[in-house]
Write an enzyme that holds these catalytic residues in place. Structure first.
Site, PDB file in Angstrom:
ATOM      1  N   THR A 121       0.847  -1.200   0.000  1.00 44.43           N
ATOM      2  CA  THR A 121       0.000   0.000   0.000  1.00 44.43           C
ATOM      3  C   THR A 121       0.876   1.242   0.000  1.00 44.43           C
ATOM      4  OG1 THR A 121      -1.985   0.965   1.002  1.00 44.43           O
ATOM      5  CG2 THR A 121      -0.268   0.235   2.520  1.00 44.43           C
ATOM      6  N   ASN A 122       0.251   2.395   0.047  1.00 47.35           N
ATOM      7  CA  ASN A 122       0.938   3.675   0.135  1.00 47.35           C
ATOM      8  C   ASN A 122       0.503   4.348   1.419  1.00 47.35           C
ATOM      9  OD1 ASN A 122       2.673   4.303  -1.927  1.00 47.35           O
ATOM     10  ND2 ASN A 122       1.144   5.315  -3.182  1.00 47.35           N
TER      11      ASN A 122
END
Ligand code: C5P
Length: 215
Positions: free
Chosen positions: A22-23
């Site tokens: 994810t970010n």
């Protein structure tokens, strides 16, 4: 009144049923921009990855998980919108293969093969340019070095009208410090403070330079 599409929050790319890439993104900037757009009397559609925050009920929220899902939803919604604010932090890589079962530890290094995901802002930016619509596109750029040069290069590559440049301090923070650049590379605004106030300032620039201009 304009119809505004906002992509917000992170996306996830699962490696197996429990692990994902994810970010770092809380969705707070997307939330603050949604509130500013609603307060100015606009209609807002938010396409958001998984976040803890809650968007205002006055906005229509389309929840997504992956970057491909965010792109598909954004494409479908953008056709009926006047502009896009791409403030999401979509995960840029996905595994070539998603394992059906949890990957078991072996004591050996695990080699992942990743490919790039599509760029949502660039796809919509290019598509509206090809179609010659009056839609506008605002992107964000988080840069640490050669900030102005990289941000303007990104603006051009993604066919945006404006780009909001911020630093890594913005991630998961309640404050932000941004500059807004136009297609010529000129800094049209500098804003700092609580994300709510910065979002209001960003939205005022969008209102003055893009929404009023296309009415
Ligand atoms: O990750 P990058 O710095 O290129 O992101 C800049 C802009 O592009 C942001 O507005 C972000 O929302 C958008 N973006 C996107 N799809 C991606 C990656 C970034 O829309 N896959």
């Amino acid at each position: 009144m304009a119809r505004i599409l906002i992509t917000s929050g992170p996306t996830r790319q699962y490696l197996d049923p429990v692990r994902y890439l994810t970010n770092a993104s809380s969705g707070r900037m997307g939330l603050a921009l949604t509130e500013s757009a609603l307060a100015a009397g606009h209609e807002v559609v938010v396409i958001s990855g998984p976040v803890e925050i809650e968007y205002p009920s006055a906005a229509r929220v389309v929840p997504v998980v992956t970057t491909d899902e965010m792109l598909a939803a954004a494409r479908a919604e953008f056709a009926a919108c006047d502009g896009l604010v791409g403030v999401a932090a979509p995960c840029d890589y996905k595994p070539v293969k998603i394992e059906d079962r949890k990957i078991a530890k072996t004591g050996e290094p695990l080699h992942l093969r990743l490919i790039e995901t599509p760029d949502i802002v660039a796809t919509l930016g290019h598509e509206r340019a090809e179609k010659g619509t009056k839609q506008w596109v605002v992107g964000f750029a988080l840069e640490t070095d050669d900030r102005h040069y990289r941000a303007v290069t990104k603006l051009q590559k993604k066919s945006c009208d404006l780009i909001v440049l911020n630093g890594p301090e913005a991630m998961n923070a309640r404050t932000n410090d941004v500059e807004i650049l136009d297609r010529s590379g000129a800094v049209v605004a500098k804003l700092a403070g609580r994300k709510e106030d910065v979002a209001k300032g960003i939205f005022d620039v969008i209102q003055g330079r893009l929404i009023s201009a296309t009415r």
